[in-house]
Motif scaffolding. Structure first.
Motif, PDB file in Angstrom:
ATOM      1  N   UNK A 222     -33.460  19.795  38.180  1.00 20.74           N
ATOM      2  CA  UNK A 222     -34.501  19.079  38.920  1.00 20.74           C
ATOM      3  C   UNK A 222     -34.141  17.613  39.170  1.00 20.74           C
ATOM      4  N   UNK A 223     -32.966  17.195  38.725  1.00 25.29           N
ATOM      5  CA  UNK A 223     -32.520  15.805  38.862  1.00 25.29           C
ATOM      6  C   UNK A 223     -33.476  14.810  38.220  1.00 25.29           C
ATOM      7  N   UNK A 224     -34.016  15.164  37.060  1.00 24.51           N
ATOM      8  CA  UNK A 224     -34.896  14.235  36.334  1.00 24.51           C
ATOM      9  C   UNK A 224     -34.398  14.024  34.910  1.00 24.51           C
ATOM     10  N   UNK A 225     -33.087  14.024  34.767  1.00 23.27           N
ATOM     11  CA  UNK A 225     -32.493  13.756  33.466  1.00 23.27           C
ATOM     12  C   UNK A 225     -31.715  12.452  33.562  1.00 23.27           C
ATOM     13  N   UNK A 226     -31.819  11.527  32.697  1.00 25.22           N
ATOM     14  CA  UNK A 226     -32.678  11.535  31.519  1.00 25.22           C
ATOM     15  C   UNK A 226     -34.128  11.231  31.904  1.00 25.22           C
ATOM     16  N   UNK A 227     -35.040  11.683  31.078  1.00 25.71           N
ATOM     17  CA  UNK A 227     -36.453  11.415  31.308  1.00 25.71           C
ATOM     18  C   UNK A 227     -37.096  11.021  29.988  1.00 25.71           C
ATOM     19  N   UNK A 228     -38.176  10.294  30.084  1.00 27.87           N
ATOM     20  CA  UNK A 228     -38.877   9.840  28.880  1.00 27.87           C
ATOM     21  C   UNK A 228     -39.980  10.836  28.515  1.00 27.87           C
ATOM     22  N   UNK A 229     -40.193  11.008  27.246  1.00 26.57           N
ATOM     23  CA  UNK A 229     -41.243  11.899  26.761  1.00 26.57           C
ATOM     24  C   UNK A 229     -42.610  11.292  27.042  1.00 26.57           C
ATOM     25  N   UNK A 230     -43.594  12.156  27.149  1.00 26.17           N
ATOM     26  CA  UNK A 230     -44.962  11.720  27.375  1.00 26.17           C
ATOM     27  C   UNK A 230     -45.851  12.487  26.399  1.00 26.17           C
ATOM     28  N   UNK A 231     -46.806  11.778  25.782  1.00 30.80           N
ATOM     29  CA  UNK A 231     -47.685  12.463  24.838  1.00 30.80           C
ATOM     30  C   UNK A 231     -48.632  13.406  25.559  1.00 30.80           C
ATOM     31  N   UNK A 232     -48.966  13.116  26.811  1.00 31.38           N
ATOM     32  CA  UNK A 232     -49.815  13.974  27.630  1.00 31.38           C
ATOM     33  C   UNK A 232     -49.122  14.188  28.969  1.00 31.38           C
ATOM     34  N   UNK A 233     -48.642  15.420  29.234  1.00 35.15           N
ATOM     35  CA  UNK A 233     -47.916  15.645  30.476  1.00 35.15           C
ATOM     36  C   UNK A 233     -48.761  15.521  31.738  1.00 35.15           C
ATOM     37  N   UNK A 234     -50.092  15.629  31.620  1.00 33.53           N
ATOM     38  CA  UNK A 234     -50.962  15.521  32.785  1.00 33.53           C
ATOM     39  C   UNK A 234     -52.358  15.140  32.320  1.00 33.53           C
ATOM     40  N   UNK A 235     -53.002  14.300  33.065  1.00 31.25           N
ATOM     41  CA  UNK A 235     -54.377  13.926  32.748  1.00 31.25           C
ATOM     42  C   UNK A 235     -55.262  15.144  32.978  1.00 31.25           C
ATOM     43  N   UNK A 236     -56.058  15.513  31.989  1.00 30.35           N
ATOM     44  CA  UNK A 236     -56.858  16.739  32.085  1.00 30.35           C
ATOM     45  C   UNK A 236     -58.031  16.616  33.055  1.00 30.35           C
ATOM     46  N   UNK A 237     -58.390  15.410  33.456  1.00 29.67           N
ATOM     47  CA  UNK A 237     -59.507  15.220  34.382  1.00 29.67           C
ATOM     48  C   UNK A 237     -59.049  15.168  35.833  1.00 29.67           C
ATOM     49  N   UNK A 238     -57.785  15.342  36.085  1.00 34.74           N
ATOM     50  CA  UNK A 238     -57.244  15.298  37.442  1.00 34.74           C
ATOM     51  C   UNK A 238     -57.724  16.509  38.240  1.00 34.74           C
TER      52      UNK A 238
END
Length: 165
Positions: A100-116
């Motif tokens: 996907x050409x997104x390496x390196x990438x930073x970790x996220x504690x929440x991959x998506x806002x649940x209210x979106x």
């Protein structure tokens, strides 16, 4: 004759006849204990992982499966850890990030806002919907060992028929 009968019964029945017991916690895991030998068969869609604690009987068992169901043996595991009994998809995920050409990438504690709130009519069609579907499918496979991304993957998969940017 017995061979055709077993084929009619199906894979699960064949495992049970050959001494495997379905796991009580995972319907896709079968366990066979025979003396000191413990063998595991993990089934995922059309893939089968066979492992044991003594590494003697796997070849014999895979041959018997091939005689009954015509298998393709892909050899040793590449995307899973075989040092202990847990699935590790680190290599699979790294390969997906690279694809996907997104390496390196930073970790996220929440991959998506649940209210979106995503909606169908907002956005423009993406250039390559085949890639979108391929990546969404790969993410569904990752949910097996990373259930914390299930919500996000579910949202992504809701738009597979007509993905927009």
């Amino acid at each position: 004759m017995a061979s055709n009968r077993l084929l009619e019964l199906g894979f699960t029945k064949y495992l049970e006849i050959t001494g495997f017991v379905p796991s009580k916690v995972d319907a896709s895991l079968f366990i066979k204990v025979s003396g000191a030998l413990i063998m595991y068969v993990l089934v995922y869609v059309d893939d089968i992982i066979v492992t044991e604690n003594q590494s003697v009987e796997v070849g014999v068992f895979v041959k018997s499966l091939d005689q009954q169901f015509s298998l393709k043996d892909l050899g040793k595991l590449h995307y899973f850890s075989s040092t202990s009994l847990f699935l590790n998809q680190r290599k699979y995920i790294k390969d997906l990030l690279k694809k996907c050409n997104i390496e390196p990438s930073k970790a996220s504690s929440t991959p998506m806002v649940s209210t979106c709130n995503l909606s169908v009519p907002c956005g423009s069609p993406i250039d390559n919907d085949f890639d979108y579907r391929s990546i969404a499918g790969a993410l569904q496979y990752i949910v097996i060992t990373w259930p914390d991304i299930a919500f996000t993957v579910n949202k992504v998969c809701q738009f597979m028929h007509k993905p927009l940017d």
